[in-house]
Design a protein around this motif. Structure first.
Motif, PDB file in Angstrom:
ATOM      1  N   GLU A  92      -3.618   4.416  -3.914  1.00 19.27           N
ATOM      2  CA  GLU A  92      -3.718   3.162  -2.701  1.00 19.27           C
ATOM      3  C   GLU A  92      -2.457   3.524  -1.827  1.00 19.27           C
ATOM      4  O   GLU A  92      -2.629   3.212  -0.695  1.00 19.27           O
ATOM      5  CB  GLU A  92      -3.642   1.726  -3.414  1.00 19.27           C
ATOM      6  CG  GLU A  92      -4.983   1.350  -4.257  1.00 19.27           C
ATOM      7  CD  GLU A  92      -4.714   0.258  -5.106  1.00 19.27           C
ATOM      8  OE1 GLU A  92      -3.737  -0.368  -5.241  1.00 19.27           O
ATOM      9  OE2 GLU A  92      -5.705  -0.501  -5.353  1.00 19.27           O
ATOM     10  N   SER A  93      -1.382   3.783  -2.454  1.00 18.94           N
ATOM     11  CA  SER A  93      -0.180   4.139  -1.584  1.00 18.94           C
ATOM     12  C   SER A  93      -0.322   5.390  -0.826  1.00 18.94           C
ATOM     13  O   SER A  93       0.135   5.508   0.444  1.00 18.94           O
ATOM     14  CB  SER A  93       0.825   4.508  -2.577  1.00 18.94           C
ATOM     15  OG  SER A  93       1.117   3.338  -3.172  1.00 18.94           O
ATOM     16  N   ASP A 149      -3.134   6.549   0.621  1.00 19.89           N
ATOM     17  CA  ASP A 149      -4.042   5.707   1.425  1.00 19.89           C
ATOM     18  C   ASP A 149      -3.333   5.187   2.466  1.00 19.89           C
ATOM     19  O   ASP A 149      -3.689   5.244   3.819  1.00 19.89           O
ATOM     20  CB  ASP A 149      -5.234   4.950   0.838  1.00 19.89           C
ATOM     21  CG  ASP A 149      -6.096   4.467   1.974  1.00 19.89           C
ATOM     22  OD1 ASP A 149      -6.783   5.326   2.690  1.00 19.89           O
ATOM     23  OD2 ASP A 149      -6.554   3.549   2.137  1.00 19.89           O
ATOM     24  N   ASP A 150      -2.306   4.216   2.097  1.00 17.51           N
ATOM     25  CA  ASP A 150      -1.428   3.376   3.108  1.00 17.51           C
ATOM     26  C   ASP A 150      -0.698   4.330   4.040  1.00 17.51           C
ATOM     27  O   ASP A 150      -0.689   4.132   5.197  1.00 17.51           O
ATOM     28  CB  ASP A 150      -0.778   2.524   2.215  1.00 17.51           C
ATOM     29  CG  ASP A 150      -1.518   1.373   1.751  1.00 17.51           C
ATOM     30  OD1 ASP A 150      -2.600   1.032   2.017  1.00 17.51           O
ATOM     31  OD2 ASP A 150      -0.702   0.600   0.823  1.00 17.51           O
ATOM     32  N   GLY A 163      -2.933   6.347   6.465  1.00 21.54           N
ATOM     33  CA  GLY A 163      -3.351   5.432   7.370  1.00 21.54           C
ATOM     34  C   GLY A 163      -2.219   5.007   8.360  1.00 21.54           C
ATOM     35  O   GLY A 163      -2.375   4.766   9.510  1.00 21.54           O
ATOM     36  N   LEU A 164      -1.017   4.772   8.009  1.00 19.66           N
ATOM     37  CA  LEU A 164       0.271   4.888   8.708  1.00 19.66           C
ATOM     38  C   LEU A 164       0.252   6.145   9.822  1.00 19.66           C
ATOM     39  O   LEU A 164       0.619   5.889  11.120  1.00 19.66           O
ATOM     40  CB  LEU A 164       1.365   4.773   8.195  1.00 19.66           C
ATOM     41  CG  LEU A 164       2.687   4.499   8.975  1.00 19.66           C
ATOM     42  CD1 LEU A 164       2.873   3.255   9.834  1.00 19.66           C
ATOM     43  CD2 LEU A 164       4.019   4.560   7.987  1.00 19.66           C
TER      44      LEU A 164
END
Length: 231
Positions: free
Chosen positions: A9-10, A12-13, A16-17
């Protein structure tokens, strides 16, 4: 490297940033927060590998859904630079030396950007020219001045007129920057590490413009131990 659900998840974050930054065309930043020994540096190291096309990192179990989701950003050409801030004397020095070292390693034949104050270099060059005389001064300057033509290297012949025009040009002018680079390569090599660095915002603009000239879509800076350095 074991990718847990939380790490996936991190990642992906983080990807995404970077993707939103590229799409928006303006800089963004984020802190990697965790207790001592929780793996912040390793997280940044793997993220660096993901962004720069490392196939082993992109094949890690637990990351395949994220990799498939973030193909848009993973398909771009990014210059990723690692920094370890502890022990650095100034933020500007760490930032710009790191960029210069990375570019020298990846692109040894390209001219470096001007990331330090150039006024004193040009003033010293004017004095040196007067002391040496034009013939000797320009012979040495031109012998060490080359640039890429796309088909190899070609000579850059500095004349009295082009020299004077570059010295008179404002900071940020391309001809002035090329002259400073030539002077550092030939007469003032110590300035690479001993000069005054540009103010952060101006230096970042010069860095990104230089990276763009090398064909990169963006620059990602991994600033390890930044908070401890600030403290």
């Amino acid at each position: 490297y074991v990718v847990t659900k939380g790490l996936a998840e991190s990642f992906d974050d983080a990807l995404g940033l970077v993707q939103r930054t590229l799409e928006g065309g303006s800089s963004k930043g984020a802190f990697v927060h965790g207790s001592f020994g929780s793996g912040k540096s390793h997280f940044m190291a793997v993220l660096h590998l993901l962004l720069t096309g490392n196939t082993r990192a992109r094949a890690l179990p637990g990351l395949q859904e994220v990799i498939a989701k973030r193909q848009a950003v993973l398909g771009t050409k990014l210059l990723a630079i690692d920094y370890h801030l502890l022990g650095k004397e100034s933020f500007e020095g760490a930032l710009f030396e790191g960029y210069l070292d990375t570019v020298a390693r990846l692109h040894p034949d390209v001219a470096r950007p001007v990331l330090h104050q150039s006024d004193t270099v040009l003033a010293d060059a004017v004095g040196l020219r007067q002391a040496m005389g034009d013939e000797s001064f320009f012979a040495t300057l031109n012998a060490g001045s080359t640039e890429s033509s796309g088909w190899g290297k070609r000579s850059v012949a500095w004349t009295a007129d082009s020299f004077d025009a570059a010295v008179a040009a404002p900071v940020g002018d391309g001809q002035r920057d090329r002259l400073v680079t030539s002077l550092i390569d030939t007469y003032f090599s110590a300035v690479r590490r001993g000069g005054d660095w540009l103010e952060t915002a101006a230096g970042l603009r010069a860095m990104t413009e230089h990276a763009r000239s090398l064909g990169y879509d963006g620059v990602v800076l991994f600033l390890d131990e930044l908070v401890l350095w600030l403290a």
